[in-house]
Design an enzyme around this catalytic site. Structure first.
Site, PDB file in Angstrom:
ATOM      1  N   HIS A   1      -9.322  -1.948  -4.599  1.00  0.00           N
ATOM      2  CA  HIS A   1      -8.176  -2.308  -3.758  1.00  0.00           C
ATOM      3  C   HIS A   1      -7.225  -3.267  -4.495  1.00  0.00           C
ATOM      4  O   HIS A   1      -6.008  -3.184  -4.316  1.00  0.00           O
ATOM      5  CB  HIS A   1      -8.600  -2.911  -2.417  1.00  0.00           C
ATOM      6  CG  HIS A   1      -7.430  -3.081  -1.510  1.00  0.00           C
ATOM      7  ND1 HIS A   1      -6.885  -2.032  -0.806  1.00  0.00           N
ATOM      8  CD2 HIS A   1      -6.629  -4.149  -1.280  1.00  0.00           C
ATOM      9  CE1 HIS A   1      -5.811  -2.455  -0.160  1.00  0.00           C
ATOM     10  NE2 HIS A   1      -5.619  -3.734  -0.438  1.00  0.00           N
TER      11      HIS A   1
ATOM     12  N   HIS B   1      -0.618 -11.030  -5.101  1.00  0.00           N
ATOM     13  CA  HIS B   1       0.788 -10.622  -4.975  1.00  0.00           C
ATOM     14  C   HIS B   1       1.757 -11.614  -5.617  1.00  0.00           C
ATOM     15  O   HIS B   1       2.727 -11.231  -6.260  1.00  0.00           O
ATOM     16  CB  HIS B   1       1.135 -10.428  -3.505  1.00  0.00           C
ATOM     17  CG  HIS B   1       0.267  -9.411  -2.845  1.00  0.00           C
ATOM     18  ND1 HIS B   1       0.220  -8.101  -3.272  1.00  0.00           N
ATOM     19  CD2 HIS B   1      -0.606  -9.501  -1.830  1.00  0.00           C
ATOM     20  CE1 HIS B   1      -0.639  -7.441  -2.521  1.00  0.00           C
ATOM     21  NE2 HIS B   1      -1.161  -8.258  -1.640  1.00  0.00           N
TER      22      HIS B   1
ATOM     23  N   ASP C   1      -3.273  -2.660  -4.869  1.00  0.00           N
ATOM     24  CA  ASP C   1      -2.240  -3.668  -4.585  1.00  0.00           C
ATOM     25  C   ASP C   1      -1.345  -3.893  -5.803  1.00  0.00           C
ATOM     26  O   ASP C   1      -0.115  -3.972  -5.683  1.00  0.00           O
ATOM     27  CB  ASP C   1      -2.893  -5.019  -4.242  1.00  0.00           C
ATOM     28  CG  ASP C   1      -3.355  -5.110  -2.801  1.00  0.00           C
ATOM     29  OD1 ASP C   1      -2.914  -4.292  -1.959  1.00  0.00           O
ATOM     30  OD2 ASP C   1      -4.159  -6.011  -2.505  1.00  0.00           O
TER      31      ASP C   1
ATOM     32  N   HIS D   1       0.833  -1.208   0.000  1.00  0.00           N
ATOM     33  CA  HIS D   1       0.000   0.000   0.000  1.00  0.00           C
ATOM     34  C   HIS D   1       0.868   1.258   0.000  1.00  0.00           C
ATOM     35  O   HIS D   1       0.536   2.254  -0.633  1.00  0.00           O
ATOM     36  CB  HIS D   1      -0.960   0.004   1.187  1.00  0.00           C
ATOM     37  CG  HIS D   1      -1.810  -1.227   1.257  1.00  0.00           C
ATOM     38  ND1 HIS D   1      -2.435  -1.642   2.391  1.00  0.00           N
ATOM     39  CD2 HIS D   1      -2.109  -2.155   0.299  1.00  0.00           C
ATOM     40  CE1 HIS D   1      -3.101  -2.761   2.147  1.00  0.00           C
ATOM     41  NE2 HIS D   1      -2.906  -3.106   0.889  1.00  0.00           N
TER      42      HIS D   1
HETATM   43 ZN   LIG Z   1      -3.808  -4.663  -0.124  1.00  0.00          ZN
END
Ligand SMILES: [Zn+2]
Length: 304
Positions: A236, A263, A240, A79
């Protein structure tokens, strides 16, 4: 249209909060850094310094974790990395006295405010970027992430959850100098109540609460205030992904497309890009003007 210059902070920024996963209080200080430093993390409690690059990240699915390869880690950097990318800060040193970036409210908005208050100043060095020349993609378990050639920088993302609180959300955004702040930065991290016990048992999400995450139970959002954007969840995911892409070490000129990506896949995408020599090149950025203020781009012609 002039050449864009690298940028750093005009002063020092400070905040204090708890780590989402470690649950411990952490103090964070952002410092200006010389040209061509990039983003560097420092753990003052462990005497370690780690460059914010995808090559220094661990195989972590729930957050992006840097490791120095000698057991020192810095967790949940994504973030803050998104805020630095969205604020167009090229060079900064991030000091922490603990193992994780504070989660704050679960979004990038508190970091945007910190950066704004510290100020952003141009430096005496040309701003560089990586330009995508050929499509590159990775996929696993029905999720995928791709980088495609594009004149500017844009992102799209699609998620599909069984919960009716989320269901299918698809969002595409072309970034100009304001769009990250207004469209993406306030979107909070989210999780499912039924996963919390399992995560805590695994030593994760110890600092997680309704103060720093949107929590979904079945088809219901448990946060009293509801959502900040109707499609906060997909926003969001874009936040990310922007933070993860900044681990290339410079802005990317191209289009990012994520389908239920996370991720781990975002890291594999950068790995695939840099493993394909004819899929990218280095370039310099031009300064945005008031009429056509794409966040970053190579050429003066606006892209659709
Ligand atoms: Zn996040």
């Amino acid at each position: 249209m002039g050449i864009a210059l690298q940028q750093t902070l005009g002063g020092v920024g400070r905040c204090r909060g708890i780590g989402l996963h470690c649950g411990q209080p952490v103090a964070m200080t952002l410092h200006p850094a010389p040209p061509n430093t990039g983003i560097v993390f420092r753990r003052t409690d462990a005497g370690a310094e780690i460059r914010a690059r995808w090559t220094s990240t661990t195989e972590s699915a729930l957050s992006t974790v840097l490791s120095n390869g000698e057991g020192i880690q810095i967790g949940t950097i994504e973030h803050l990395m998104a805020a630095l990318a969205g604020s167009q800060v090229d060079n900064a040193v991030v000091e922490l006295d603990g193992p994780e970036v504070p989660i704050m409210d679960g979004s990038a908005a508190p970091f945007m405010l910190m950066i704004e208050r510290a100020g952003i100043v141009p430096q005496d060095a040309v701003r560089r970027a990586f330009k995508v020349l050929k499509p590159v993609w990775v996929s696993a378990n029905g999720a995928s992430a791709a980088l495609l050639p594009e004149h500017g920088f844009s992102m799209s993302f699609e998620i599909d959850f069984a919960s009716r609180a989320i269901s299918r959300q698809d969002l595409s955004i072309v970034f100009d100098s304001d769009s990250f702040k207004s469209e993406i930065s306030r979107a909070r991290t989210f999780g499912f109540l039924h996963e919390v016990d399992r995560m805590r048992a695994a030593g994760l999400a110890r600092g997680g609460s309704l103060d720093n995450a949107v929590v979904v139970s079945g088809d219901t959002i448990l946060n009293e205030g509801g959502l900040r954007y109707a499609d906060e969840f997909v926003r969001h995911k874009l936040l990310d992904s922007l933070g993860d892409l900044y681990l290339a070490g410079a802005p990317i000129i191209g289009h990012f497309r994520g389908l239920r990506s996370g991720h781990l896949l975002n890291r594999k995408l950068l790995e695939a890009l840099f493993a394909t020599p004819d899929a990218w090149c280095k370039t310099t950025l031009s300064r945005a003007d008031a009429v056509d203020s794409l966040m970053w781009r190579e050429r003066s012609r606006a892209s659709a």
